[in-house]
Design a protein around this motif. Structure first.
Motif, PDB file in Angstrom:
ATOM      1  N   GLN A 239     -47.463 -26.961 -35.796  1.00  0.00           N
ATOM      2  CA  GLN A 239     -46.201 -27.682 -35.941  1.00  0.00           C
ATOM      3  C   GLN A 239     -45.234 -26.901 -36.841  1.00  0.00           C
ATOM      4  O   GLN A 239     -44.035 -26.849 -36.583  1.00  0.00           O
ATOM      5  CB  GLN A 239     -46.465 -29.073 -36.514  1.00  0.00           C
ATOM      6  CG  GLN A 239     -47.230 -29.977 -35.565  1.00  0.00           C
ATOM      7  CD  GLN A 239     -47.840 -31.195 -36.240  1.00  0.00           C
ATOM      8  OE1 GLN A 239     -47.841 -31.308 -37.458  1.00  0.00           O
ATOM      9  NE2 GLN A 239     -48.382 -32.104 -35.447  1.00  0.00           N
TER      10      GLN A 239
ATOM     11  N   SER B  28     -43.819 -24.069 -34.878  1.00  0.00           N
ATOM     12  CA  SER B  28     -42.808 -24.593 -33.970  1.00  0.00           C
ATOM     13  C   SER B  28     -41.488 -24.820 -34.703  1.00  0.00           C
ATOM     14  O   SER B  28     -40.405 -24.489 -34.190  1.00  0.00           O
ATOM     15  CB  SER B  28     -43.295 -25.906 -33.353  1.00  0.00           C
ATOM     16  OG  SER B  28     -42.305 -26.466 -32.518  1.00  0.00           O
TER      17      SER B  28
ATOM     18  N   LYS C 245     -51.761 -32.146 -22.477  1.00  0.00           N
ATOM     19  CA  LYS C 245     -50.432 -32.707 -22.695  1.00  0.00           C
ATOM     20  C   LYS C 245     -50.290 -33.221 -24.123  1.00  0.00           C
ATOM     21  O   LYS C 245     -49.285 -32.952 -24.802  1.00  0.00           O
ATOM     22  CB  LYS C 245     -50.182 -33.838 -21.709  1.00  0.00           C
ATOM     23  CG  LYS C 245     -48.789 -34.446 -21.853  1.00  0.00           C
ATOM     24  CD  LYS C 245     -48.542 -35.538 -20.821  1.00  0.00           C
ATOM     25  CE  LYS C 245     -47.142 -36.108 -20.965  1.00  0.00           C
ATOM     26  NZ  LYS C 245     -46.867 -37.159 -19.945  1.00  0.00           N
ATOM     27  N   GLY C 246     -51.309 -33.935 -24.609  1.00  0.00           N
ATOM     28  CA  GLY C 246     -51.262 -34.439 -25.981  1.00  0.00           C
ATOM     29  C   GLY C 246     -51.222 -33.325 -26.999  1.00  0.00           C
ATOM     30  O   GLY C 246     -50.520 -33.403 -28.014  1.00  0.00           O
TER      31      GLY C 246
ATOM     32  N   SER D 118     -47.717 -31.243 -26.670  1.00  0.00           N
ATOM     33  CA  SER D 118     -46.536 -32.035 -27.000  1.00  0.00           C
ATOM     34  C   SER D 118     -46.255 -32.076 -28.495  1.00  0.00           C
ATOM     35  O   SER D 118     -45.141 -32.413 -28.915  1.00  0.00           O
ATOM     36  CB  SER D 118     -46.691 -33.468 -26.470  1.00  0.00           C
ATOM     37  OG  SER D 118     -46.772 -33.476 -25.059  1.00  0.00           O
ATOM     38  N   GLN D 119     -47.252 -31.743 -29.295  1.00  0.00           N
ATOM     39  CA  GLN D 119     -47.081 -31.795 -30.738  1.00  0.00           C
ATOM     40  C   GLN D 119     -46.267 -30.624 -31.288  1.00  0.00           C
ATOM     41  O   GLN D 119     -45.750 -30.712 -32.411  1.00  0.00           O
ATOM     42  CB  GLN D 119     -48.445 -31.832 -31.431  1.00  0.00           C
ATOM     43  CG  GLN D 119     -49.246 -33.084 -31.124  1.00  0.00           C
ATOM     44  CD  GLN D 119     -50.525 -33.154 -31.924  1.00  0.00           C
ATOM     45  OE1 GLN D 119     -50.537 -32.879 -33.123  1.00  0.00           O
ATOM     46  NE2 GLN D 119     -51.613 -33.509 -31.278  1.00  0.00           N
TER      47      GLN D 119
ATOM     48  N   TYR E 165     -41.522 -27.651 -26.836  1.00  0.00           N
ATOM     49  CA  TYR E 165     -40.471 -28.408 -26.178  1.00  0.00           C
ATOM     50  C   TYR E 165     -41.018 -29.029 -24.890  1.00  0.00           C
ATOM     51  O   TYR E 165     -41.914 -28.455 -24.253  1.00  0.00           O
ATOM     52  CB  TYR E 165     -39.298 -27.491 -25.832  1.00  0.00           C
ATOM     53  CG  TYR E 165     -38.434 -27.114 -26.998  1.00  0.00           C
ATOM     54  CD1 TYR E 165     -37.343 -27.899 -27.359  1.00  0.00           C
ATOM     55  CD2 TYR E 165     -38.691 -25.969 -27.742  1.00  0.00           C
ATOM     56  CE1 TYR E 165     -36.525 -27.540 -28.432  1.00  0.00           C
ATOM     57  CE2 TYR E 165     -37.892 -25.611 -28.825  1.00  0.00           C
ATOM     58  CZ  TYR E 165     -36.818 -26.409 -29.156  1.00  0.00           C
ATOM     59  OH  TYR E 165     -36.016 -26.065 -30.222  1.00  0.00           O
ATOM     60  N   PRO E 166     -40.482 -30.192 -24.482  1.00  0.00           N
ATOM     61  CA  PRO E 166     -40.969 -30.843 -23.252  1.00  0.00           C
ATOM     62  C   PRO E 166     -40.945 -29.926 -22.034  1.00  0.00           C
ATOM     63  O   PRO E 166     -41.850 -29.983 -21.192  1.00  0.00           O
ATOM     64  CB  PRO E 166     -39.994 -32.027 -23.075  1.00  0.00           C
ATOM     65  CG  PRO E 166     -39.564 -32.358 -24.469  1.00  0.00           C
ATOM     66  CD  PRO E 166     -39.475 -31.023 -25.181  1.00  0.00           C
ATOM     67  N   SER E 167     -39.927 -29.078 -21.917  1.00  0.00           N
ATOM     68  CA  SER E 167     -39.853 -28.176 -20.760  1.00  0.00           C
ATOM     69  C   SER E 167     -41.026 -27.195 -20.747  1.00  0.00           C
ATOM     70  O   SER E 167     -41.561 -26.867 -19.675  1.00  0.00           O
ATOM     71  CB  SER E 167     -38.531 -27.406 -20.780  1.00  0.00           C
ATOM     72  OG  SER E 167     -38.401 -26.652 -21.977  1.00  0.00           O
TER      73      SER E 167
ATOM     74  N   VAL F 267     -44.018 -27.782 -22.183  1.00  0.00           N
ATOM     75  CA  VAL F 267     -45.208 -28.580 -21.892  1.00  0.00           C
ATOM     76  C   VAL F 267     -45.360 -28.760 -20.388  1.00  0.00           C
ATOM     77  O   VAL F 267     -46.443 -28.569 -19.821  1.00  0.00           O
ATOM     78  CB  VAL F 267     -45.140 -29.957 -22.589  1.00  0.00           C
ATOM     79  CG1 VAL F 267     -46.306 -30.841 -22.160  1.00  0.00           C
ATOM     80  CG2 VAL F 267     -45.131 -29.789 -24.102  1.00  0.00           C
ATOM     81  N   GLU F 268     -44.255 -29.111 -19.740  1.00  0.00           N
ATOM     82  CA  GLU F 268     -44.290 -29.316 -18.289  1.00  0.00           C
ATOM     83  C   GLU F 268     -44.665 -28.030 -17.561  1.00  0.00           C
ATOM     84  O   GLU F 268     -45.456 -28.046 -16.602  1.00  0.00           O
ATOM     85  CB  GLU F 268     -42.921 -29.808 -17.813  1.00  0.00           C
ATOM     86  CG  GLU F 268     -42.859 -30.184 -16.342  1.00  0.00           C
ATOM     87  CD  GLU F 268     -43.782 -31.345 -15.974  1.00  0.00           C
ATOM     88  OE1 GLU F 268     -44.240 -31.386 -14.815  1.00  0.00           O
ATOM     89  OE2 GLU F 268     -44.052 -32.188 -16.852  1.00  0.00           O
TER      90      GLU F 268
END
Length: 258
Positions: free
Chosen positions: A171, A174, A232-233, A236-237, A240-242, A244-245
């Motif tokens: 984190q 990030s 995913k869990g 996601s921490q 960015y969402p993009s 992760v996807e």
């Protein structure tokens, strides 16, 4: 006292403040190093040195001193603290020193606030914070970032194996990426995403092959569903969402194709 004498005295006083501010890199809180009125005293010194008519205007010399302070801090404190470290200890120390470096910049920014405004208004230099971040990037990150990335990838690999890790380090990394231009192409975040994609591809190609040989079709599907939820869990921490996807799509393709 003559005007020249006042300028010399102001520069001497400022040097005292610069000497003290470097202790922030060692972890000393600014509030313990400086009384509240000291900030204004150092600000006043810089102001006086910047508002003189030529040839007594020392703005250029102050800008050079700001650069020198950053270089001295990186070469004498930051790099030695990171030397000979690797893995988790390197990542932890990198994040600690980055936090302290930002705290030092906040202090220096108060001292040099008038210079910063003057130089940016006159387009004589980039904002001082931008200069300071660039110095850290060039002096520290360019050489150490591959090792930082490897340390982060190792943590993710350990997490996938359900080994205990300190997720705050991921984190923190990030947050560092966000503070240094975020997810744009060519940034540290983008470089790390590319490495993570490659590492994830290799990891799940191997895992899918092992599962196909070890489990029935029904059990394999259950393992895949759990794997995607866990991934995913985990991601996601600190992504960015993009991103992760993108990684989940990669994992999904690997486990289904195999």
């Amino acid at each position: 006292m003559s005007n020249r004498g006042k300028l010399e005295e102001s520069m001497k006083t400022l040097e005292e403040g610069i000497k003290k501010v470097k202790f922030i890199l060692d972890g000393y809180p600014a509030c313990k190093l400086f009384a509240s009125e000291e900030y204004m005293r150092y600000y006043d010194c810089v102001y006086l040195l910047c508002v003189q008519p030529p040839p007594f205007d020392l703005s250029a010399e102050l800008l050079n001193r700001y650069h020198a302070t950053l270089d001295e801090s990186i070469n004498l404190k930051v790099l030695p603290s990171l030397k000979d470290k690797s893995g988790t200890s390197l990542l932890a120390e990198f994040l600690r020193i980055w936090t302290n470096y930002k705290a030092m910049l906040k202090c220096l920014g108060g001292f040099f606030l008038y210079l910063d405004k003057k130089c940016t208004d006159q387009k004589r230099s980039a904002p001082l914070k931008e200069i300071a971040f660039s110095c850290f990037q060039n002096g520290v990150c360019n050489d150490l970032l591959p090792k930082i990335f490897d340390a982060a990838l190792l943590l993710i690999s350990q997490d996938r194996r359900e080994e205990p890790i300190d997720r705050s380090l991921l984190q923190g990394l990030s947050n560092f990426f966000v503070e240094n231009d975020g997810p744009k192409k060519g940034t540290y975040y983008h470089m790390f995403e590319e490495k993570l994609l490659t590492d994830t591809s290799s990891c799940y190609a191997r895992i899918a092959s092992e599962w196909l040989h070890s489990y029935s079709s029904a059990d394999y599907i259950l393992k895949v569903e759990r794997c995607l939820n866990d991934e995913k869990g985990r991601l996601s921490q600190f992504l960015y969402p993009s991103s992760v996807e993108k990684l989940l799509q990669l994992v999904d393709q690997l486990v289904i194709l195999d």
